[in-house]
Design an enzyme around this catalytic site. Structure first.
Site, PDB file in Angstrom:
ATOM      1  N   ALA A  56       0.637  -1.419  -0.645  1.00 52.59           N
ATOM      2  CA  ALA A  56       0.629   0.233  -0.368  1.00 52.59           C
ATOM      3  C   ALA A  56       0.973   1.205   0.710  1.00 52.59           C
ATOM      4  O   ALA A  56       1.687   0.822   0.525  1.00 52.59           O
ATOM      5  CB  ALA A  56      -1.167   0.393   1.323  1.00 52.59           C
TER       6      ALA A  56
ATOM      7  N   GLY B 265       0.241  -5.532   0.856  1.00 52.92           N
ATOM      8  CA  GLY B 265      -0.936  -4.712  -0.453  1.00 52.92           C
ATOM      9  C   GLY B 265      -0.807  -6.107  -1.836  1.00 52.92           C
ATOM     10  O   GLY B 265      -1.921  -6.368  -2.242  1.00 52.92           O
TER      11      GLY B 265
ATOM     12  N   GLU C 125      -1.123  -9.405  -0.362  1.00 45.45           N
ATOM     13  CA  GLU C 125      -2.747  -9.650  -0.725  1.00 45.45           C
ATOM     14  C   GLU C 125      -3.452  -9.507  -1.913  1.00 45.45           C
ATOM     15  O   GLU C 125      -4.908 -10.235  -2.661  1.00 45.45           O
ATOM     16  CB  GLU C 125      -3.272  -8.124   0.195  1.00 45.45           C
ATOM     17  CG  GLU C 125      -2.953  -8.611   1.592  1.00 45.45           C
ATOM     18  CD  GLU C 125      -2.862  -7.892   2.620  1.00 45.45           C
ATOM     19  OE1 GLU C 125      -4.245  -7.406   3.618  1.00 45.45           O
ATOM     20  OE2 GLU C 125      -3.288  -6.426   2.656  1.00 45.45           O
TER      21      GLU C 125
ATOM     22  N   GLU D 184       3.408  -5.944   8.292  1.00 45.62           N
ATOM     23  CA  GLU D 184       2.713  -4.973   8.247  1.00 45.62           C
ATOM     24  C   GLU D 184       3.014  -4.745   9.529  1.00 45.62           C
ATOM     25  O   GLU D 184       2.958  -3.463  10.887  1.00 45.62           O
ATOM     26  CB  GLU D 184       1.245  -5.168   8.176  1.00 45.62           C
ATOM     27  CG  GLU D 184       0.566  -4.683   6.639  1.00 45.62           C
ATOM     28  CD  GLU D 184       1.024  -5.587   5.634  1.00 45.62           C
ATOM     29  OE1 GLU D 184       0.568  -5.400   4.510  1.00 45.62           O
ATOM     30  OE2 GLU D 184       1.036  -6.641   6.238  1.00 45.62           O
TER      31      GLU D 184
END
Length: 261
Positions: A64, A111, A114, A134
């Site tokens: 992200a 992300g 993911e 994270e």
């Protein structure tokens, strides 16, 4: 449709979605929005039967956009909205009625991993780095990582990877079942394209879409509900031209000529 951080190209019936957001292809809010638009376009495109998603340059998707996180300090609703948007993108990819293959050409972190896990299948470069770091930021995966990683590699391995922020290279990811193959970096796209084509060539999309639906949705429901859906979709196919053609061709010992109807 105007897309600033994503491009779409096509090779036969396979469309290639490429994230191009230098320097690291991070999932900024704009990139997430572009990807959602791209997948919506391809979902409605009858010429596209399978999709490969990859990243431009050295990265797949490095994660992200961390700089955007600073805007959410002290703001629960804003942080919730970030997770909601990322999860919506991954859910939409997972629920595509067309096979989606991730071509992990470089780092797939946070992300990025993911998103890759929301794809049906994954091909990684041998030297690609995959992980959910994270917790190093005092956070947790928020785009579905805690759930999909557990479903793919099992609870114990997911706990290890998330709590230690352990990163795997492509070969290690293959060993734990996180990816379906680990290949040389310059072979990633071709391997992913070949895999995507093998999922659709000689098949009717009427059955491909129903098979995907049964497999994906069945993961999050009881066996009883999954079997009920399977019975319904099986019966529906007997109302299609392609099922009649496929069975008839088998009996007549010839290749079927599907019309995807």
């Amino acid at each position: 449709m105007s897309l600033k951080t994503v491009s779409i190209s096509r090779e036969g019936a396979v469309s290639i979605v490429e994230v191009n957001h230098p320097p690291a292809n991070t999932l900024s809010s704009e990139t997430i929005a572009d990807l959602r638009k791209a997948f919506k376009q391809l979902a409605d495109d009858n010429e596209t039967q399978a999709i490969v998603v990859t990243g431009a340059g050295r990265f797949f998707i490095a994660g992200a956009d961390i700089k955007e996180f600073t805007d959410a300090f002290g703001d629960y609703e804003k942080a919730y909205g970030m997770a909601e948007a990322g999860q919506a993108l991954c859910d939409e990819i997972e629920q595509m009625k067309k096979p989606v293959v991730a071509a992990i050409n470089g780092a797939a972190l946070g992300g990025g991993l993911e998103l890759a896990m929301a794809c049906d299948l994954r091909i990684a470069a041998d030297d690609a780095i995959l992980g959910l770091p994270e917790l190093n930021l005092g956070l947790i995966p928020g785009f579905g990582g805690t759930q999909r990683l557990r479903n793919i590699v099992g609870t114990a391995k997911a706990v290890e990877m998330v709590l230690t922020s352990k990163q795997l290279n492509g070969k290690e990811a293959f060993e734990v079942g996180l990816v379906q193959a680990s290949v040389a970096k310059d072979e990633v796209i071709d391997t992913a394209l070949a895999l995507a084509k093998s999922l659709i060539e000689g098949r009717s999309m009427t059955s491909v879409t129903r098979a995907l639906e049964c497999i994906v949705k069945g993961e999050n429901e009881s066996l009883e509900h999954g079997l009920e859906r399977e019975r319904n979709r099986f019966a529906e196919l007997f109302l299609t031209e392609d099922a009649k053609e496929g069975v008839t061709a088998f009996i007549e010992k010839r290749k079927p000529k599907f019309k995807h109807k």
